[in-house]
Design a protein around this motif. Sequence first.
Motif, short mmCIF file in Angstrom:
data_model
loop_
_atom_site.label_atom_id
_atom_site.label_comp_id
_atom_site.label_asym_id
_atom_site.label_seq_id
_atom_site.Cartn_x
_atom_site.Cartn_y
_atom_site.Cartn_z
N GLN A 48 12.27 0.60 -4.68
CA GLN A 48 11.40 1.75 -4.41
C GLN A 48 12.17 2.89 -3.75
O GLN A 48 11.94 4.05 -4.04
CB GLN A 48 10.23 1.34 -3.52
N TYR A 52 12.43 6.61 -5.40
CA TYR A 52 12.08 7.81 -4.64
C TYR A 52 13.25 8.80 -4.60
O TYR A 52 13.08 10.01 -4.81
CB TYR A 52 11.68 7.41 -3.23
N PHE A 79 3.23 -4.72 -1.10
CA PHE A 79 3.86 -3.44 -0.79
C PHE A 79 4.10 -3.23 0.71
O PHE A 79 4.39 -2.11 1.14
CB PHE A 79 3.01 -2.30 -1.36
N THR A 82 7.53 -1.61 1.59
CA THR A 82 7.92 -0.35 0.96
C THR A 82 7.70 0.81 1.93
O THR A 82 6.97 0.69 2.92
CB THR A 82 7.12 -0.11 -0.32
N VAL A 87 4.65 5.57 -1.70
CA VAL A 87 3.60 4.76 -2.32
C VAL A 87 2.24 5.39 -2.01
O VAL A 87 1.95 5.74 -0.86
CB VAL A 87 3.62 3.31 -1.80
N VAL A 89 -1.92 4.72 -2.67
CA VAL A 89 -2.97 3.83 -3.16
C VAL A 89 -4.27 4.62 -3.30
O VAL A 89 -4.68 5.32 -2.37
CB VAL A 89 -3.20 2.65 -2.18
N PRO A 113 0.76 9.09 -10.37
CA PRO A 113 1.92 9.35 -9.51
C PRO A 113 2.92 10.31 -10.13
O PRO A 113 3.17 10.27 -11.33
CB PRO A 113 2.54 7.96 -9.32
N MET A 117 7.48 8.34 -7.34
CA MET A 117 6.41 7.67 -6.59
C MET A 117 5.91 6.42 -7.30
O MET A 117 5.97 6.30 -8.52
CB MET A 117 5.23 8.63 -6.40
N ILE A 118 5.39 5.50 -6.49
CA ILE A 118 4.61 4.37 -6.99
C ILE A 118 3.15 4.69 -6.71
O ILE A 118 2.76 4.93 -5.56
CB ILE A 118 4.98 3.05 -6.30
N GLY A 119 2.34 4.72 -7.74
CA GLY A 119 0.91 4.93 -7.59
C GLY A 119 0.18 3.63 -7.87
O GLY A 119 0.48 2.95 -8.87
N ILE A 120 -0.74 3.26 -7.01
CA ILE A 120 -1.49 2.02 -7.15
C ILE A 120 -2.97 2.36 -7.31
O ILE A 120 -3.55 3.06 -6.47
CB ILE A 120 -1.29 1.11 -5.93
#
Length: 268
Positions: A48, A52, A79, A82, A87, A89, A113, A117-120
Amino acid sequence: MIDSPFIVKPGKKFSLADRKTSERGDFKEKEDADPAVDKHLNKLAHLQEMLYAQNKHALLIIFQAMDGGGKDGAIEHIFKRTNPQGVAVTSFKKPSELELAHDFLWREHLVVPRKGMIGIFNRSHYEGVLVERVHNLVPKKQWQARYAHINAWEKMLADEGVTILKFFLHISKDTQRERLQARLDEQEKHWKFDPNDINERKLWYEYQSAYEDAIGKCSTEWAPWFVVPADRKWFRNWVIGDTIVRAMEKLDLKFPEAVEGIRKYKIE
């Protein structure tokens, strides 16, 4: 596409009844899996950071489940190491008046995202072929057309550099009963209890049928579905962590090159 026993292969016949809800994999007990889960969490934190820093790819992770399926717990556990800056959510609740005034994909598209980025998504656009189908909130012709819309939308995101992973946390009806009962029995879980959960449980088989169609029709090369055995939380965490790490390793993530001549700089 990731090779996984839990993936739903596009174009193949799929039945939820054929997928186990309680598995151990190669592990005997939770304690045997703990080192492997821990290793995944450390790898995910490192990957991650590179995601980024590189700012080239985006990762969208979608969680769906029956009530009590463990979406919140999975997100919290997987997560937890991270960087929160990388991130985001989003939990999708009952649509607002504004959201209902737009197409069914509008609110999700707003929070896809960005690169790096990590989008949840805790629930997602799939509610449009799940809740709205089961409760007859839209005509059958309308929700049937949405499978193609979802596939096309997810293909567009994938073409734009978004890696999409979709997890259905598969629990048994008995496990759901135990988890809902715990919300009544344990004071610290009272806040989780919603009386409507009892009504929704009565529609178990209608939801299973809706999930089966949604997963079978919308597991694609660019946005695969993974049916995760989720009766055992520790095994659920191992499957999800392993899948995410292997998907991110395919992205060839790298830290950006340092500024030219970095070694000549001195901090006085």
